[in-house]
Write an enzyme that holds these catalytic residues in place. Structure first.
Site, PDB file in Angstrom:
ATOM      1  CG  LEU A   1     -23.921 110.688  80.050  1.00  0.00           C
ATOM      2  CD1 LEU A   1     -22.817 109.976  80.836  1.00  0.00           C
ATOM      3  CD2 LEU A   1     -24.271 112.114  80.702  1.00  0.00           C
TER       4      LEU A   1
ATOM      5  CG  ASP B   1     -18.969 101.970  78.783  1.00  0.00           C
ATOM      6  OD1 ASP B   1     -17.739 101.599  78.428  1.00  0.00           O
ATOM      7  OD2 ASP B   1     -19.770 102.606  78.110  1.00  0.00           O
TER       8      ASP B   1
ATOM      9  CG  HIS C   1     -14.599 105.035  76.496  1.00  0.00           C
ATOM     10  ND1 HIS C   1     -16.167 104.966  76.202  1.00  0.00           N
ATOM     11  CD2 HIS C   1     -14.634 105.123  78.070  1.00  0.00           C
ATOM     12  CE1 HIS C   1     -16.860 104.940  77.366  1.00  0.00           C
ATOM     13  NE2 HIS C   1     -15.854 105.119  78.430  1.00  0.00           N
TER      14      HIS C   1
ATOM     15  CB  CYS D   1     -20.616 100.978  73.407  1.00  0.00           C
ATOM     16  SG  CYS D   1     -19.521 102.077  72.523  1.00  0.00           S
TER      17      CYS D   1
HETATM   18  C1  CIR Z   1     -21.499 107.700  77.577  1.00  0.00           C
HETATM   19  O1  CIR Z   1     -20.842 108.887  77.431  1.00  0.00           O
HETATM   20  O2  CIR Z   1     -21.081 106.863  78.514  1.00  0.00           O
HETATM   21  C2  CIR Z   1     -22.362 107.025  76.547  1.00  0.00           C
HETATM   22  N1  CIR Z   1     -23.302 108.074  76.039  1.00  0.00           N
HETATM   23  C3  CIR Z   1     -21.704 106.447  75.505  1.00  0.00           C
HETATM   24  C4  CIR Z   1     -20.881 105.254  75.936  1.00  0.00           C
HETATM   25  C5  CIR Z   1     -19.956 104.715  74.762  1.00  0.00           C
HETATM   26  N2  CIR Z   1     -19.223 103.374  75.334  1.00  0.00           N
HETATM   27  C6  CIR Z   1     -18.230 102.987  74.878  1.00  0.00           C
HETATM   28  O3  CIR Z   1     -17.574 103.529  74.242  1.00  0.00           O
HETATM   29  N3  CIR Z   1     -17.865 101.548  75.421  1.00  0.00           N
END
Ligand code: CIR
Length: 266
Positions: free
Chosen positions: A26, A74, A169, A256
Site C-alpha cells: 500500500l 502493525d 502513522h 515498521c
Molecule cells: C501500509 O500502508 O500499511 C504499508 N505500506 C506501510 C506500513 C508502515 N508501517 C508503519 O509505519 N508501522
C-alpha cells in the site's frame, strides 16, 4: 523480580521476510515501486543492525498473500508483560494479526486480542510514562479506547493523541530517542503533544527521518537524511545509518519492520 529498564532496552525481536508481492504494498502517493531484491537487501541490513545491537531476532517466513506483512509492527504490540493482537485499519492487512498470532502465543504467556475498532502498531509510541496512541486513518477511537483497556491489563497507562492529517502513522512523524527526548517533525511538535519532552525537530525536507529507532545503545536512522544524522550526532547519539529508500516508496520506515521487547529469563 525483573529490573527496571528503559523502554528501548530490547533483547528480542520478530521480523518477517518480505514477500515477492511487497512491490504491491500500500502507498498513499506515487513515488515509484520498490523491487523485491531492493526490499530484501534493506531488510537484511536491518536485521543485521538489530543483531549487532544485541537483539535475538526471530525471522518469520514471507506471506505472499499479504504484500505489507513485512511490516510486522502493525498487527501486534509486544511488551515484557505480554502481547496484544491488533486490528490493522487497512482491509488488505486485516488478516495479518491471525498470521502472527501463533508465534506470539508460543512466545508470550499473555496474549490479548483487541476486542473492537481498528489500531495499527505504527500509531503506538511507547514512552517511559505512557503509551501514546495516535488516532489516524488506520487507528480509530473505538480501537484506541479498546487498546487503552488492554494496556491497562498489562499495567500500562495509555494516552490518546492526534496524528497529523495526511500522515500515515503517529510514528511516521516521531520517535523516542531516550527517556527525555523525542524526535519529531515540526508539524507534529507544533501540536504540543511532546511538551513534556525535550524535542529535536528534523530539518525541513527530511521529515521521513523522524521515524528513527532507538535500540539499546544505538539509534538507527534512515541513511538518506544527512542533516538529521548530523544533528543527532551533535546531540551525542550513537547512530547506525540504515537504508530505507525502497521501503519508503511504500510509506514505511525503520520501526515498521520489527516487533521489539525485553524478554525475561533469557
Ligand atoms: C501500509 O500502508 O500499511 C504499508 N505500506 C506501510 C506500513 C508502515 N508501517 C508503519 O509505519 N508501522
Amino acid at each position: 523480580m525483573s529490573q527496571a529498564r528503559s523502554v528501548y532496552d530490547f533483547n528480542s525481536a520478530i521480523v518477517r521476510q518480505p514477500s515477492r508481492s511487497v512491490v504491491d504494498g500500500l502507498r498513499a502517493g506515487e513515488r515509484g515501486s520498490p523491487t523485491y531484491a531492493g526490499v530484501q537487501a534493506e531488510h537484511e541490513a536491518y536485521v543485521a543492525a538489530l543483531r549487532d545491537a544485541g537483539v535475538q531476532v526471530t525471522v518469520l517466513p514471507a506471506l505472499e498473500s499479504f504484500p505489507d506483512s513485512i511490516f510486522v509492527e502493525d498487527p501486534a504490540l509486544v511488551f515484557t508483560e505480554g502481547a496484544i493482537l491488533l486490528r490493522p485499519g487497512a482491509a488488505s492487512r486485516s488478516g495479518e494479526a491471525a498470521e502472527i498470532a501463533p508465534t506470539l502465543r508460543g512466545m508470550f504467556e499473555t496474549v490479548l486480542d483487541l476486542p473492537a475498532g481498528f489500531a495499527d502498531g505504527g500509531d503506538i509510541l511507547v514512552t517511559p510514562d505512557s503509551v501514546m496512541i495516535g488516532l489516524s486513518a488506520r487507528t480509530d477511537r473505538a480501537g484506541a479506547e479498546a487498546l487503552a483497556s488492554c494496556l491497562d491489563r498489562l499495567g500500562r497507562k495509555a494516552q490518546l493523541v492526534a496524528t497529523p492529517e495526511g500522515v500515515l502513522h503517529f510514528k511516521t512523524a516521531s520517535s523516542l530517542l531516550d527517556d527525555e527526548t523525542m524526535l519529531s517533525t515540526a508539524r507534529l511538535a507544533r501540536s504540543g503533544v511532546f511538551k513534556d519532552f525535550r524535542e529535536i525537530i528534523v530539518p525541513e525536507g527530511e521529515e521521513p527521518a523522524a521515524n528513527a529507532l532507538r535500540i539499546n545503545e544505538i539509534l538507527m536512522v534512515p541513511s538518506e537524511y544527512p542533516r538529521t544524522i548530523e544533528l543527532l550526532d551533535k546531540h551525542g547519539y550513537k547512530i547506525v545509518p540504515v537504508t530505507t529508500t525502497q521501503i519508503e516508496m511504500i510509506d514505511a520506515g525503520l520501526s515498521c519492520m520489527s516487533l521489539r521487547w525485553y524478554r525475561n529469563g533469557k
